[in-house]
Design a protein around this motif. Structure first.
Motif, mmCIF file in Angstrom:
data_model
loop_
_atom_site.group_PDB
_atom_site.id
_atom_site.type_symbol
_atom_site.label_atom_id
_atom_site.label_comp_id
_atom_site.label_asym_id
_atom_site.label_seq_id
_atom_site.Cartn_x
_atom_site.Cartn_y
_atom_site.Cartn_z
ATOM 1 N N PHE A 109 0.836 -1.202 0.000
ATOM 2 C CA PHE A 109 0.000 0.000 0.000
ATOM 3 C C PHE A 109 0.866 1.246 0.000
ATOM 4 O O PHE A 109 0.614 2.194 -0.742
ATOM 5 C CB PHE A 109 -0.917 0.000 1.223
ATOM 6 C CG PHE A 109 -1.767 1.237 1.336
ATOM 7 C CD1 PHE A 109 -2.888 1.392 0.532
ATOM 8 C CD2 PHE A 109 -1.437 2.256 2.212
ATOM 9 C CE1 PHE A 109 -3.671 2.533 0.621
ATOM 10 C CE2 PHE A 109 -2.210 3.398 2.302
ATOM 11 C CZ PHE A 109 -3.328 3.525 1.514
ATOM 12 N N HIS A 110 1.933 1.211 0.778
ATOM 13 C CA HIS A 110 2.826 2.369 0.834
ATOM 14 C C HIS A 110 3.447 2.612 -0.531
ATOM 15 O O HIS A 110 3.528 3.748 -1.004
ATOM 16 C CB HIS A 110 3.919 2.149 1.877
ATOM 17 C CG HIS A 110 4.933 3.249 1.909
ATOM 18 N ND1 HIS A 110 4.667 4.494 2.438
ATOM 19 C CD2 HIS A 110 6.214 3.299 1.451
ATOM 20 C CE1 HIS A 110 5.746 5.264 2.327
ATOM 21 N NE2 HIS A 110 6.690 4.564 1.721
ATOM 22 N N TRP A 157 1.509 7.353 -6.792
ATOM 23 C CA TRP A 157 0.499 8.365 -7.107
ATOM 24 C C TRP A 157 0.910 9.765 -6.646
ATOM 25 O O TRP A 157 0.302 10.762 -7.015
ATOM 26 C CB TRP A 157 -0.845 7.967 -6.509
ATOM 27 C CG TRP A 157 -1.433 6.804 -7.235
ATOM 28 C CD1 TRP A 157 -1.116 5.492 -7.083
ATOM 29 C CD2 TRP A 157 -2.405 6.849 -8.284
ATOM 30 N NE1 TRP A 157 -1.829 4.719 -7.966
ATOM 31 C CE2 TRP A 157 -2.638 5.510 -8.700
ATOM 32 C CE3 TRP A 157 -3.114 7.884 -8.890
ATOM 33 C CZ2 TRP A 157 -3.536 5.188 -9.711
ATOM 34 C CZ3 TRP A 157 -4.010 7.562 -9.895
ATOM 35 C CH2 TRP A 157 -4.216 6.224 -10.299
ATOM 36 N N LYS A 158 1.971 9.846 -5.838
ATOM 37 C CA LYS A 158 2.466 11.144 -5.398
ATOM 38 C C LYS A 158 3.629 11.641 -6.254
ATOM 39 O O LYS A 158 4.122 12.747 -6.061
ATOM 40 C CB LYS A 158 2.934 11.073 -3.937
ATOM 41 C CG LYS A 158 1.810 10.847 -2.933
ATOM 42 C CD LYS A 158 2.373 10.701 -1.527
ATOM 43 C CE LYS A 158 1.266 10.450 -0.507
ATOM 44 N NZ LYS A 158 1.800 10.234 0.846
ATOM 45 N N THR A 213 2.253 1.840 -3.458
ATOM 46 C CA THR A 213 1.237 2.357 -4.366
ATOM 47 C C THR A 213 1.007 3.839 -4.118
ATOM 48 O O THR A 213 0.895 4.628 -5.059
ATOM 49 C CB THR A 213 -0.080 1.585 -4.176
ATOM 50 O OG1 THR A 213 0.163 0.193 -4.414
ATOM 51 C CG2 THR A 213 -1.148 2.078 -5.131
ATOM 52 N N GLU A 214 0.924 4.248 -2.866
ATOM 53 C CA GLU A 214 0.732 5.655 -2.540
ATOM 54 C C GLU A 214 1.883 6.499 -3.083
ATOM 55 O O GLU A 214 1.679 7.603 -3.596
ATOM 56 C CB GLU A 214 0.639 5.833 -1.016
ATOM 57 C CG GLU A 214 -0.663 5.343 -0.416
ATOM 58 C CD GLU A 214 -1.842 6.154 -0.928
ATOM 59 O OE1 GLU A 214 -1.870 7.366 -0.683
ATOM 60 O OE2 GLU A 214 -2.715 5.572 -1.594
#
Length: 232
Positions: A7-8, A14-15, A10-11
């Motif tokens: 999850f980290h 997107w940043k 993936t975040e």
């Protein structure tokens, strides 16, 4: 990789665009780290990419990298997202779905030729960012209005992507009896009684070009899609 780590990652993908636009970027940023990894991979393949090697290129310690990317898997994910570039806008390509997908396939192939490590790096379950997903969006959108179902549009794009992957270079397309390897071809010719069809076919290659398998395969895929669309 744990679910939280994934999850980290993936975040972070997107940043990326936000970091790239930052006016007051710090000396060490995720895009800069990824650019160093891409330079290494372009020159010597993914085997040359490690946190230590990237840190050396940037003249920082390996621990400094970990404040921005948590591990190599996350680094590779960011490298992919930056290397694929912005997805193409096919809305200006005239002539319907076939010219649009032809242009999409050409651009994808050129991207993989610039970064030969991308096909191997983009397999398996992994985090994906908006740029990479946008490439698929662009291809699927090219088939809107054809009457194909959503599943068929997705399958068509998967088929074209597989053809790009299989023909992007002789070194990764798999060993075949019609390989340019003269030793292999001479061995086949010396045993022509065992391989008469191959010998006859390889002697009749006057219409072959370096990209013939690419062009032939893409045209046949599109011919099949066109027949399916016409018959719906």
């Amino acid at each position: 990789m744990t679910e939280s780590a994934r999850f980290h990652g993936t975040e972070l993908l997107w940043k990326l665009s936000d970091q790239g636009r930052s006016v007051t970027r710090p000396a060490l940023t995720v895009p800069r780290i990824a650019a160093a990894g891409i330079t290494l991979a372009d020159a010597a393949g993914m085997a040359s990419v490690s946190m230590q090697q990237v840190a050396g290129m940037l003249d920082v310690t390996k621990m400094a990298l970990y404040r921005h990317v948590t591990n190599k898997a996350e680094l590779v994910a960011v490298m992919i997202e930056i290397a694929v570039g912005e997805p193409p806008d096919l809305s200006t390509v005239p002539g319907g779905w076939r010219p649009k997908l032809t242009e999409w396939a050409r651009l994808m192939r050129e991207t993989w030729q610039r970064h030969p490590w991308l096909p191997a790096a983009t397999v398996g379950e992994r985090a994906m960012g908006p740029r990479e997903i946008g490439w698929t969006e662009s291809a699927v959108a090219a088939l809107e209005g054809t009457g194909l179902t959503g599943a068929q549009r997705m399958d068509a794009v998967f088929l074209v992507s597989g053809h790009i992957r299989n023909t992007r270079s002789a070194s990764t397309a798999g060993t075949q009896p019609w390989s340019p390897d003269k030793r292999l071809r001479s061995q086949i010719a010396a045993h022509g009684d065992l391989f008469p069809a191959l010998v006859a076919a390889t002697e009749d290659t006057s219409d072959a070009t370096p990209d013939s398998s690419w062009e032939f395969g893409l045209a046949r895929i599109f011919d099949g899609l066109e027949l399916l669309i016409t018959n719906r």
